[in-house]
Every structure is written in C-alpha cells, then in structure tokens.
Design a protein around this motif. Structure first.
Motif, PDB file in Angstrom:
ATOM      1  N   VAL A 263     -66.424  70.968 -63.356  1.00 41.78           N
ATOM      2  CA  VAL A 263     -67.437  71.298 -64.356  1.00 41.78           C
ATOM      3  C   VAL A 263     -68.782  71.560 -63.683  1.00 41.78           C
ATOM      4  O   VAL A 263     -69.487  72.526 -64.013  1.00 41.78           O
ATOM      5  N   ILE A 264     -69.136  70.711 -62.724  1.00 43.77           N
ATOM      6  CA  ILE A 264     -70.402  70.869 -62.007  1.00 43.77           C
ATOM      7  C   ILE A 264     -70.434  72.204 -61.267  1.00 43.77           C
ATOM      8  O   ILE A 264     -71.443  72.930 -61.299  1.00 43.77           O
ATOM      9  N   GLU A 265     -69.328  72.554 -60.607  1.00 44.17           N
ATOM     10  CA  GLU A 265     -69.280  73.815 -59.867  1.00 44.17           C
ATOM     11  C   GLU A 265     -69.443  75.016 -60.799  1.00 44.17           C
ATOM     12  O   GLU A 265     -70.117  75.996 -60.463  1.00 44.17           O
ATOM     13  N   GLN A 266     -68.836  74.952 -61.984  1.00 47.23           N
ATOM     14  CA  GLN A 266     -68.975  76.038 -62.950  1.00 47.23           C
ATOM     15  C   GLN A 266     -70.424  76.149 -63.427  1.00 47.23           C
ATOM     16  O   GLN A 266     -70.949  77.251 -63.597  1.00 47.23           O
ATOM     17  N   TYR A 267     -71.049  75.013 -63.676  1.00 44.88           N
ATOM     18  CA  TYR A 267     -72.460  75.010 -64.100  1.00 44.88           C
ATOM     19  C   TYR A 267     -73.335  75.636 -63.022  1.00 44.88           C
ATOM     20  O   TYR A 267     -74.180  76.496 -63.302  1.00 44.88           O
ATOM     21  N   LEU A 268     -73.145  75.225 -61.769  1.00 47.77           N
ATOM     22  CA  LEU A 268     -73.962  75.745 -60.669  1.00 47.77           C
ATOM     23  C   LEU A 268     -73.699  77.229 -60.442  1.00 47.77           C
ATOM     24  O   LEU A 268     -74.625  77.984 -60.110  1.00 47.77           O
ATOM     25  N   ASP A 269     -72.443  77.673 -60.632  1.00 45.31           N
ATOM     26  CA  ASP A 269     -72.135  79.105 -60.532  1.00 45.31           C
ATOM     27  C   ASP A 269     -72.913  79.887 -61.586  1.00 45.31           C
ATOM     28  O   ASP A 269     -73.438  80.979 -61.325  1.00 45.31           O
ATOM     29  N   TYR A 270     -72.988  79.328 -62.797  1.00 44.87           N
ATOM     30  CA  TYR A 270     -73.705  79.970 -63.900  1.00 44.87           C
ATOM     31  C   TYR A 270     -75.183  80.133 -63.563  1.00 44.87           C
ATOM     32  O   TYR A 270     -75.763  81.213 -63.725  1.00 44.87           O
ATOM     33  N   ILE A 271     -75.799  79.053 -63.060  1.00 41.48           N
ATOM     34  CA  ILE A 271     -77.213  79.101 -62.696  1.00 41.48           C
ATOM     35  C   ILE A 271     -77.443  80.090 -61.552  1.00 41.48           C
ATOM     36  O   ILE A 271     -78.405  80.867 -61.569  1.00 41.48           O
ATOM     37  N   GLU A 272     -76.556  80.071 -60.563  1.00 44.68           N
ATOM     38  CA  GLU A 272     -76.697  80.969 -59.410  1.00 44.68           C
ATOM     39  C   GLU A 272     -76.594  82.433 -59.841  1.00 44.68           C
ATOM     40  O   GLU A 272     -77.304  83.293 -59.328  1.00 44.68           O
ATOM     41  N   THR A 273     -75.725  82.696 -60.814  1.00 43.55           N
ATOM     42  CA  THR A 273     -75.581  84.067 -61.309  1.00 43.55           C
ATOM     43  C   THR A 273     -76.828  84.508 -62.054  1.00 43.55           C
ATOM     44  O   THR A 273     -77.283  85.649 -61.908  1.00 43.55           O
ATOM     45  N   LEU A 274     -77.406  83.638 -62.865  1.00 39.55           N
ATOM     46  CA  LEU A 274     -78.655  83.974 -63.547  1.00 39.55           C
ATOM     47  C   LEU A 274     -79.742  84.315 -62.527  1.00 39.55           C
ATOM     48  O   LEU A 274     -80.516  85.255 -62.718  1.00 39.55           O
ATOM     49  N   GLN A 275     -79.788  83.549 -61.438  1.00 42.14           N
ATOM     50  CA  GLN A 275     -80.780  83.814 -60.393  1.00 42.14           C
ATOM     51  C   GLN A 275     -80.511  85.148 -59.714  1.00 42.14           C
ATOM     52  O   GLN A 275     -81.437  85.910 -59.434  1.00 42.14           O
ATOM     53  N   ALA A 276     -79.244  85.441 -59.450  1.00 46.24           N
ATOM     54  CA  ALA A 276     -78.886  86.705 -58.800  1.00 46.24           C
ATOM     55  C   ALA A 276     -79.233  87.902 -59.682  1.00 46.24           C
ATOM     56  O   ALA A 276     -79.602  88.974 -59.186  1.00 46.24           O
TER      57      ALA A 276
END
Length: 234
Positions: free
Chosen positions: A34-47
């Motif tokens: 779950v944490i990895e999915q959350y961090l992927d989501y944030i990283e994509t918003l930043q990208a």
C-alpha cells in the motif's frame, strides 16, 4: 489542452482507496505494498508537474518511515515500549473509513428527504474534464503510477539517448486511435511499452484521459489489481 483529474479528499482518502482494493480487514493488508502504491502516486504527480497539497507530502514522509522500519531486520526489543507508527496509521484509516461511511449514509438520507420538498431550478454545471466513470479513471491513474515507476527504473538502467521531447497530446491521441483501430483491446502496460522517455509516457497518458473524456475509449478492469484494458468506444 488542460486535463483535470478529480482529486482524493486527502491522503487518508487515497490510502483508504488503496486498502479497500484488497477486500480484507484493514489490519491484515500488506502495508508495504500500500505504501509503495501511495508513493508511486505522489511520484507520478510530481513527474507530471501537478500541484501536490502539503498534507500528501507529510503523509509520504510518514509512510517512508514506516516502510523503512518494516524492511529493516528485527533487533532486540527496546527496553521502553514505543508507539507503533504502522498500527497508528491503520487506526487512522479505520477511523476515517467509519466517518466516511457515516457521512455517506447521512448524505443518502438527505437525498431521500429532499425529494419531498420543491426546489428552485438549478443550473447544472459539469467540469470540463470530469470522466464518465470516476472510479475507473482513478484506478487508471493509480495503475499508470505503477507503470511510470517501472518506466523510470527502466530508463535509469538504460544508456539510450532520447532526443525528441516535444510530444503533443493531439499526436498521441491519433496514435492511440490508430492502435485501437488495429487492436480492439489494449492492455495499459502494452500501451506504454514502447515509450522511450518519461515525457512521452506522460503525454500518452494525458492523451488516453482525453479520449476517455470524449468517450472514444472505454476502460475496463475485471478484478482488483487486474489488468487495465483500453477498448475502442462506441
């Protein structure tokens, strides 16, 4: 061309969405996933250079701490009992779930009562980029977050030099339409397989969102964590 995604109501709303996809008790979910999915989501918003509210970033830092503690080897038990940040987080999600369920129930009761009263005419206003199936759209975005994370890792380990970076959404829409004319169903991962840069993948994703908004593409996911399939619209 501006495309706006409906945002979650906050970091706990996003975490609840991710946890709910496992269809099990909150305290039994694989928290690291779950944490990895959350961090992927944030990283994509930043990208994608989208604005991220501060509370999302605060939660991200807390989740990284929990993840690091989960992945580190166990050591001797500390003499003084410490608070468990993982348990505290799961308790917050569970409490948020209860309040949200109560809020939904109150909203439903309000809608039922409202039909017994006459209301003045109201102008119906729809946001330009509200997608037809919001849940599918958000699941699409979360799946894309994982694709982007994998693509970043792939490009990091690649020595290929990418020259072109002026990708246009209109061109990518035409490309997707062309592919769907030849293949009636495309897996999301296959759509981005040939992308040679992060910018190309992001532009292609924005093109897919625009085609979904125009109902030229339908999104399907047969089961939680299943493949995201794009099909030609009617």
């Amino acid at each position: 061309m501006d495309i706006k995604l409906k945002d979650f109501e906050g970091p706990l709303d996003l975490l609840l969405h991710l946890v709910s996809k496992y269809e099990m008790d909150i305290y039994d979910v694989p928290i690291v996933e779950v944490i990895e999915q959350y961090l992927d989501y944030i990283e994509t918003l930043q990208a994608m250079k989208l604005e991220i509210a501060g509370d999302y970033m605060v939660m991200a830092s807390q989740l990284m701490l929990i993840k690091s503690r989960k992945l580190l080897p166990k050591v001797a038990e500390p003499a003084v009992e410490e608070e468990d940040p993982e348990l505290e987080l799961l308790s917050q999600i569970e409490e948020y779930r209860r309040f949200k369920a109560l809020s939904d129930e109150l909203a439903l009761q309000h809608e039922k009562r409202a039909v017994f009263y006459s209301k003045p005419k109201e102008e119906l206003i729809f946001e330009d980029a509200v997608l037809r199936q919001d849940k599918s759209a958000m699941d699409l975005f979360l799946a894309f977050s994982q694709v982007i994370s994998a693509k970043q890792e792939e490009l990091k380990n690649s020595h290929t030099v990418i020259e072109k970076d002026d990708y246009r959404i209109e061109d990518m829409m035409a490309l997707l339409n062309s592919r769907l004319d030849k293949e009636p169903a495309l897996a999301l991962t296959a759509v981005f397989a040939d992308c040679g840069s992060l910018q190309e993948a992001i532009t292609l994703f924005l093109a897919a969102l625009e085609l979904i908004k125009l109902q030229h593409i339908n999104v399907e996911q047969e089961a939680n964590f299943g493949r995201i399939i794009l099909r030609k619209g009617a």
